[in-house]
Design an enzyme around this catalytic site. Structure first.
Site, short mmCIF file in Angstrom:
data_model
loop_
_atom_site.label_atom_id
_atom_site.label_comp_id
_atom_site.label_asym_id
_atom_site.label_seq_id
_atom_site.Cartn_x
_atom_site.Cartn_y
_atom_site.Cartn_z
N PHE A 92 4.69 -40.62 19.11
CA PHE A 92 5.86 -39.93 19.32
C PHE A 92 6.03 -38.41 19.77
O PHE A 92 4.88 -37.90 19.57
CB PHE A 92 6.81 -40.17 18.24
N CYS A 93 7.06 -38.26 20.33
CA CYS A 93 7.15 -36.67 20.79
C CYS A 93 8.46 -36.10 20.28
O CYS A 93 8.92 -36.81 19.44
CB CYS A 93 6.87 -36.41 22.27
N TRP A 94 9.09 -35.13 20.72
CA TRP A 94 10.48 -35.02 20.31
C TRP A 94 11.55 -36.06 20.39
O TRP A 94 12.28 -36.26 19.57
CB TRP A 94 10.85 -33.73 21.13
#
Length: 353
Positions: free
Chosen positions: A93-95
């Site tokens: 995941f990222c932002w």
């Protein structure tokens, strides 16, 4: 092609199997707040992220993507190698579930490393945390460890947790010991990180009847305890631990180990110095400068911490039980003996000491 996974699906998977969450954002972003239990395998370091971000704003998205590709391509062997060490299912995941996590998941799939991508990224997790706290619901009753500074409350909580009792340790989640010296040698949490850890523990313990907590102030370092949790703590059964001063001093020195950062303790003392009677403050200052931490602590207890604690806790809302103890072990045993006599039981735990 990799698959996206929603947050509810991910939380369910984590409850039923070992699952590794990988935050591919920069180390600074990871440090500011992530999904508890995640590890960090970043696509960009902090400086690289700043460079790509500046290009995006000042030049354009195409140039930023080109530069990002140049940077990341050089890191591919190390990036893949880090993921190959993981032996559980993986979610990246990222932002907000955007370019970085998509790039990571795509590259991993090409290398036959299967990973899902969290839809909505950590932003979806943050919304979940906010929603849980907004509901202001938590069933367990609180058993509150109170007492003057140095009565070993944190050590008792740790011993309870080590022996399988349900514990909500606010100081541990805040990474702060709750005093003016409480940040020294630690990396205090911000509010987002604290709330994420709190919600994780709340979900873990939501079926318990009773939970042990410490009688904290509403603010611990940089973070604030949510109102509904703080009010529940105020109404809980209050164990007021009393202990000899010399034992309290010993507990404080064992916990803080001021000899490791003597100059920082002097700096912190300067903040509260004006609140202490001038001759006593000068005496404490001399002891700190001489690294006579035992005598400095005794004076701080009698002339600063004890009076403030006595004032702050003069009107407990919950039932109050006095625990007179010689040390942490003694206090621990007497608390459990009281609960056993009162017939208080814990889920999957027989009271023993």
């Amino acid at each position: 092609m990799f698959q996206d996974i929603s947050l509810p699906e991910l939380l369910e998977k984590r409850n039923t199997q070992n699952h590794t969450l990988v935050d591919v954002r920069s180390p600074k972003e990871f440090e500011e707040g992530t999904i508890p239990g995640s590890i960090n395998i970043p696509i960009f370091n902090d400086e690289e992220r700043a460079e790509v971000g500046t290009l995006y704003k000042q030049v354009g998205p195409d140039e930023a993507k080109q530069r990002g590709l140049e940077i990341f391509s050089k890191k591919l062997p190390a990036f893949i190698s880090a993921f190959k060490k993981i032996d559980t299912p993986i979610t990246v995941f990222c932002w907000r579930g955007g370019m970085r996590s998509k790039t990571a998941a795509t590259v991993l799939e090409l290398m036959d490393i299967h990973a899902t991508r969290l839809s909505g990224g950590i932003r979806s997790y943050r919304h979940y945390v906010v929603d849980v706290l907004a509901m202001a619901e938590f069933k367990p009753e609180f058993l509150v460890l109170n007492g003057f500074t140095g009565t070993g409350k944190t050590a008792i909580l740790k011993k309870l947790a080590d022996n399988g009792y349900p514990v909500l340790d606010f100081e541990r989640m805040a990474k702060h010991r709750g005093s003016i010296f409480g940040h020294i040698g630690l990396n205090p949490s911000n509010q987002k990180r604290f709330e994420s850890l709190l919600v994780e523990k709340m979900k873990e313990m939501e079926d318990e009847s009773y939970i042990f907590v410490e009688g904290e102030s509403k603010r611990i370092g940089k973070v604030v305890i949510p109102d509904f949790i703080y009010e529940k703590k105020e109404r809980g059964l209050q164990f007021v631990i009393q202990m000899p001063v010399d034992e309290r001093v010993r507990n404080i020195l064992d916990d803080y180990q001021p000899w490791s950062n003597p100059e920082k303790f002097v700096e912190a003392f300067r903040i509260i110095q004006k609140r202490i009677h001038v001759p006593i403050a000068k005496e404490i200052d001399v002891f700190l400068q001489e690294q006579n931490f035992s005598e400095a602590t005794k004076l701080l207890l009698s002339h600063y911490y004890d009076p403030r604690y006595a004032y702050a806790t003069k009107d407990f809302k919950g039932e109050k039980v006095i625990i007179e103890a010689e040390n942490v072990e003694d206090a621990y045993g007497k608390i459990l003996s009281f609960l056993q006599a009162k017939g208080i039981e814990f889920q999957n735990q027989i009271i023993s000491h």
